[in-house]
Design an enzyme around this catalytic site. Structure first.
Site, short mmCIF file in Angstrom:
data_model
loop_
_atom_site.label_atom_id
_atom_site.label_comp_id
_atom_site.label_asym_id
_atom_site.label_seq_id
_atom_site.Cartn_x
_atom_site.Cartn_y
_atom_site.Cartn_z
N ARG A 66 0.81 -1.22 0.00
CA ARG A 66 0.00 0.00 0.00
C ARG A 66 0.84 1.27 0.00
NH1 ARG A 66 -2.18 -4.00 3.11
NH2 ARG A 66 -4.37 -4.52 2.74
N HIS B 253 -0.95 -2.55 -4.46
CA HIS B 253 -0.31 -3.44 -5.43
C HIS B 253 -0.22 -2.84 -6.84
CE1 HIS B 253 -0.17 -6.27 -2.28
NE2 HIS B 253 -1.33 -6.88 -2.48
N HIS C 31 2.65 -12.86 -5.26
CA HIS C 31 1.51 -13.00 -4.35
C HIS C 31 0.89 -14.38 -4.43
CE1 HIS C 31 -1.91 -11.84 -1.91
NE2 HIS C 31 -1.48 -10.60 -1.82
N ASP D 22 -1.91 -9.44 8.64
CA ASP D 22 -1.76 -8.79 7.34
C ASP D 22 -0.77 -7.64 7.57
OD1 ASP D 22 -1.93 -7.94 4.75
OD2 ASP D 22 -3.98 -7.18 4.88
N GLU E 144 4.94 -12.42 1.18
CA GLU E 144 5.40 -11.53 0.11
C GLU E 144 6.68 -10.82 0.52
OE1 GLU E 144 1.85 -9.02 -0.61
OE2 GLU E 144 0.90 -10.58 0.61
#
Length: 381
Positions: free
Chosen positions: A112, A137, A208, A280, A346
């Site tokens: 982000r 992304h 991803h 996350d 990631e």
């Protein structure tokens, strides 16, 4: 047999797709067919390609978004499962916007950017705000939805490239990106990115793929065991943007410095877990060097014995536990993609680095070369 010709197999497989010294004999391997991926998107040819480590690992890749479509690995009893999530034809990838990043390359900027904006040398650049007020992304048409050029392909390696023009999704500079996927006889999956620009810009690339070491659709990942070589995370606000701080993992649900079951603390009352709806977050990896490939993560699934280590030259890793999966998308084997039944890992630089000058820089200037190396090492125990 040419390496790009694929088979859908429901019976024993002998010397499948370029096996050299090792014979694969297993009724479990079901590879996807050329015809289900051969099409054109934006007047560019799309296909699917098979890679073989020569020692027991088979992977399929499509050049639509550089996606990893399938990845077959054995368990401790030589039973094969496809351990990444995906779809069984190209139309499913195109029509499922809620899972558009499944297995894909992320770019120009993985993760982000706050308010979809940044400045370079006093010039402000506005990007798409495709995740609330954030750019996620790379924007509305990032590297996950473009058709990559297939420059070369062999039994165990594929070279892909893409030209992103100046102004693409608001990013400055003409960007030339190259990407190499390699399977090695040591059963490593290597990813190498390189990129150059003719104008100062920001670049942060990643992959991803969503993993389940039991196999796609075979249940929760909350019983997987995770080890992360990180003493801190970059905590986030309610909009999933880093606050700019470094938060120690000690005495928090984010402490995976020793192996821990993923689900053990994921539902604890914790502000960061609330902000991310689970895990996350970006972990700040412990680094011995600035640019060497070093061990970062180990993921282990005890019932199958499958283990995946991640080695990288990147300073961070975003780990996401499929907190928003609803089971409405159906995967390759007619099984739903359910809540917390996969995990994305990631490797990358930090979220919102263009607006956080004390984070590792993502700026790329003319004359410089962006380089990113990540290795996934597969084994059993």
């Amino acid at each position: 047999m040419k390496t790009h010709k694929l088979l859908y197999i429901g019976f024993s497989v002998f010397c499948l797709i370029g096996c050299k010294n090792k014979t694969i004999q297993n009724a479990d391997i079901r590879l996807l067919a050329d015809k289900d991926f051969s099409t054109t998107v934006n007047n560019k040819k799309v296909g699917i390609y098979a890679l073989d480590s020569g020692n027991g690992i088979i992977m399929q890749v499509t050049n639509l978004g550089g996606r990893i479509v399938s990845l077959w690995t054995p368990d401790r009893n030589n039973k094969y499962e496809d351990i990444v999530l995906g779809y069984n034809n190209i139309e499913e990838y195109i029509k499922n916007p809620n899972s558009r990043f499944l297995g894909s390359v992320l770019g120009r900027y993985a993760n982000r950017i706050a308010n979809g904006a940044f400045e370079i040398d006093g010039v402000k650049y506005q990007l798409p705000q495709n995740s609330g007020t954030n750019c996620l992304h790379g924007g509305t048409s990032g590297f996950d939805v473009v058709v990559w050029n297939v420059d070369s392909v062999s039994n165990n390696e594929i070279h892909l490239s893409y030209f992103s023009p100046d102004g693409d999704n608001g990013f400055p500079g003409n960007l030339n990106v190259k990407m190499v996927y390699t399977l090695t006889p040591e059963n490593e999956f290597k990813i190498k990115f390189t990129a150059t620009t003719d104008k100062s810009t920001h670049v942060n690339l990643s992959n991803h793929s969503y993993f389940n070491l039991k196999g796609e659709g075979n249940g929760t990942i909350l019983d997987h065991e995770l080890t992360i070589n990180a003493d801190s995370i970059t905590p986030i606000n309610e909009f999933s943007i880093p606050t700019g701080e470094y938060l120690t993992v000690e005495n928090t649900p984010f402490d995976f410095r020793t192996s821990s079951v993923i689900g053990k603390r994921i539902n604890e009352i914790n502000e960061q877990l609330k902000n991310g709806a689970g895990y996350d977050h970006n972990w700040v990896l412990n680094r011995k060097t600035e640019s060497d490939v070093e061990w970062a993560v180990t993921l282990y699934e005890p019932t199958s014995g499958r283990q995946m280590q991640i080695w990288t030259d990147q300073p961070g890793i975003q780990i996401y536990t499929s907190n928003f999966a609803k089971g409405t998308d159906i995967g390759k084997y007619n099984k739903p993609h359910n809540y917390r039944e996969s995990i994305a890992l990631e490797t990358q630089k930090f979220p919102d680095s263009p607006n956080q000058p004390h984070f590792p820089s993502t700026r790329l200037d003319p004359g410089q070369v962006y380089i990113q190396n990540t290795i996934y090492k597969f084994s059993t125990k």
